[in-house]
Design a protein around this motif. Sequence first.
Motif, PDB file in Angstrom:
ATOM      1  N   UNK A 291       1.784  13.748   7.162  1.00  8.67           N
ATOM      2  CA  UNK A 291       0.913  14.649   7.930  1.00  8.67           C
ATOM      3  C   UNK A 291       1.743  15.629   8.747  1.00  8.67           C
ATOM      4  N   UNK A 292       2.821  15.145   9.361  1.00  9.45           N
ATOM      5  CA  UNK A 292       3.691  16.040  10.134  1.00  9.45           C
ATOM      6  C   UNK A 292       4.397  17.032   9.218  1.00  9.45           C
ATOM      7  N   UNK A 293       4.827  16.577   8.054  1.00  8.53           N
ATOM      8  CA  UNK A 293       5.458  17.494   7.102  1.00  8.53           C
ATOM      9  C   UNK A 293       4.462  18.556   6.640  1.00  8.53           C
ATOM     10  N   UNK A 294       3.212  18.138   6.405  1.00  4.31           N
ATOM     11  CA  UNK A 294       2.177  19.101   6.009  1.00  4.31           C
ATOM     12  C   UNK A 294       1.914  20.106   7.121  1.00  4.31           C
ATOM     13  N   UNK A 295       1.890  19.622   8.365  1.00  2.11           N
ATOM     14  CA  UNK A 295       1.709  20.531   9.505  1.00  2.11           C
ATOM     15  C   UNK A 295       2.834  21.559   9.551  1.00  2.11           C
ATOM     16  N   UNK A 296       4.059  21.107   9.321  1.00  3.12           N
ATOM     17  CA  UNK A 296       5.191  22.029   9.314  1.00  3.12           C
ATOM     18  C   UNK A 296       5.016  23.096   8.238  1.00  3.12           C
ATOM     19  N   UNK A 297       4.583  22.683   7.043  1.00  2.00           N
ATOM     20  CA  UNK A 297       4.389  23.644   5.967  1.00  2.00           C
ATOM     21  C   UNK A 297       3.265  24.632   6.284  1.00  2.00           C
ATOM     22  N   UNK A 298       2.202  24.145   6.915  1.00  5.00           N
ATOM     23  CA  UNK A 298       1.103  25.040   7.290  1.00  5.00           C
ATOM     24  C   UNK A 298       1.587  26.085   8.295  1.00  5.00           C
ATOM     25  N   UNK A 299       2.311  25.634   9.324  1.00  6.26           N
ATOM     26  CA  UNK A 299       2.807  26.563  10.340  1.00  6.26           C
ATOM     27  C   UNK A 299       3.752  27.594   9.726  1.00  6.26           C
ATOM     28  N   UNK A 300       4.672  27.133   8.893  1.00  7.95           N
ATOM     29  CA  UNK A 300       5.602  28.059   8.254  1.00  7.95           C
ATOM     30  C   UNK A 300       4.878  28.939   7.243  1.00  7.95           C
ATOM     31  N   UNK A 301       3.830  28.402   6.605  1.00  4.33           N
ATOM     32  CA  UNK A 301       3.041  29.215   5.686  1.00  4.33           C
ATOM     33  C   UNK A 301       2.348  30.365   6.399  1.00  4.33           C
ATOM     34  N   UNK A 302       1.878  30.115   7.612  1.00  6.41           N
ATOM     35  CA  UNK A 302       1.292  31.198   8.417  1.00  6.41           C
ATOM     36  C   UNK A 302       2.341  32.284   8.663  1.00  6.41           C
ATOM     37  N   UNK A 303       3.575  31.842   8.923  1.00  5.34           N
ATOM     38  CA  UNK A 303       4.645  32.817   9.114  1.00  5.34           C
ATOM     39  C   UNK A 303       4.925  33.624   7.857  1.00  5.34           C
ATOM     40  N   UNK A 304       4.853  32.981   6.686  1.00  2.00           N
ATOM     41  CA  UNK A 304       5.075  33.704   5.424  1.00  2.00           C
ATOM     42  C   UNK A 304       4.012  34.784   5.257  1.00  2.00           C
ATOM     43  N   UNK A 305       2.759  34.457   5.557  1.00  2.00           N
ATOM     44  CA  UNK A 305       1.674  35.444   5.442  1.00  2.00           C
ATOM     45  C   UNK A 305       1.906  36.602   6.405  1.00  2.00           C
ATOM     46  N   UNK A 306       2.320  36.298   7.631  1.00  2.00           N
ATOM     47  CA  UNK A 306       2.597  37.363   8.605  1.00  2.00           C
ATOM     48  C   UNK A 306       3.723  38.256   8.128  1.00  2.00           C
ATOM     49  N   UNK A 307       4.775  37.621   7.598  1.00  2.00           N
ATOM     50  CA  UNK A 307       5.909  38.413   7.118  1.00  2.00           C
ATOM     51  C   UNK A 307       5.495  39.337   5.983  1.00  2.00           C
ATOM     52  N   UNK A 308       4.663  38.829   5.086  1.00  2.00           N
ATOM     53  CA  UNK A 308       4.240  39.665   3.955  1.00  2.00           C
ATOM     54  C   UNK A 308       3.396  40.842   4.424  1.00  2.00           C
ATOM     55  N   UNK A 309       2.601  40.632   5.458  1.00  2.00           N
ATOM     56  CA  UNK A 309       1.793  41.734   5.973  1.00  2.00           C
ATOM     57  C   UNK A 309       2.652  42.796   6.639  1.00  2.00           C
ATOM     58  N   UNK A 310       3.727  42.352   7.284  1.00  2.00           N
ATOM     59  CA  UNK A 310       4.615  43.325   7.936  1.00  2.00           C
ATOM     60  C   UNK A 310       5.366  44.164   6.920  1.00  2.00           C
TER      61      UNK A 310
END
Length: 325
Positions: A291-310
């Motif tokens: 669950x903690x590993x999944x949380x880490x991936x979700x948080x970093x995934x949000x960052x990937x989406x932000x980076x792609x938008x920039x």
Amino acid sequence: MNVIQRAVAIGAGAALLQALMLIAFAWPATNIAPRDLPLAVAGPQAAMVEQRLTGQNPDAFEVTTVADAAAAREAIADREVYGAIVTGNGAPQLLIATGASPAVAQQLTQIGQQMSGAPAAQIEDVVPGDPDDPRGMGFGTMALPLVMAGIAGGVLLSLLIPTATGRIVGALTFGIAGGLLSMLVTQTWLSIVPGSYLALSAVAGLVSFAVAGTVSGLATVIGRAGIGVAALTMLLIGNPFSAATSAPELLPRPWGTVGQLLPPGAAASLIRSVAFFDGAGALKPLLVLLAWAALALVLLGIGVIRDSRRTDPEPATSEAVPVAA
């Protein structure tokens, strides 16, 4: 706020943090006592033993009556109980599991000696600890380096790697390499944990990724403040309440349970299950770490989406071209 005021504020904040760390690390250690500790009893005097155990302290033990010594050993091997008292002719026999918790085994040994009325009770260590670490001190110290290294890895990724995709790659690399190297040192040089090297490396790698990924993920989503939130959670709550040197049922309520919901506590329980019990009792701590590993991936995934938008170019706007009449 001028420089002097800022210095006073930082000094006061550091002093408060120091006090919190003293409380977090010292308070659990000074309040070690059984609290609903799972224990089995068997034999013709099982009811009398249970009454004696619960009569002295009703909340100390969660007593289960089993058929005989064989059933008690099975319950210990399945991590359903920490030990058992088997009655019969003569002094009671005490079954312990140093691999589950040396601290609990020591307490049960004292209880068994008191019940037998003899200086040495009949004791059988059903699941012994590693012979090179009989008191479990080496095992108990593993949680802190794993957590500290994970925090350090997450901080470095947050400060030195500008993209979320790079942080995911770095956290995965750290998890794989950290798991393999940490268990190589633990099982060869230190020789304090038995069991499958690859299985234990996978556990250590999962812990490393979960911690580093959570630190860098929170930093990705909420900025550098996320580093402090994640680090303090893992260090001030997760580590002292991990029960790596004792057992969750020996810690003050509800902190023993809380500690098992954080990576340090789940890691200690999962490593014990894999190393000493052939995987018995591994499901719950494994799910916590996943669950903690999944949380880490979700948080970093949000960052990937932000980076792609920039980085996405702005859509070109077409201007009307006048047409000559």
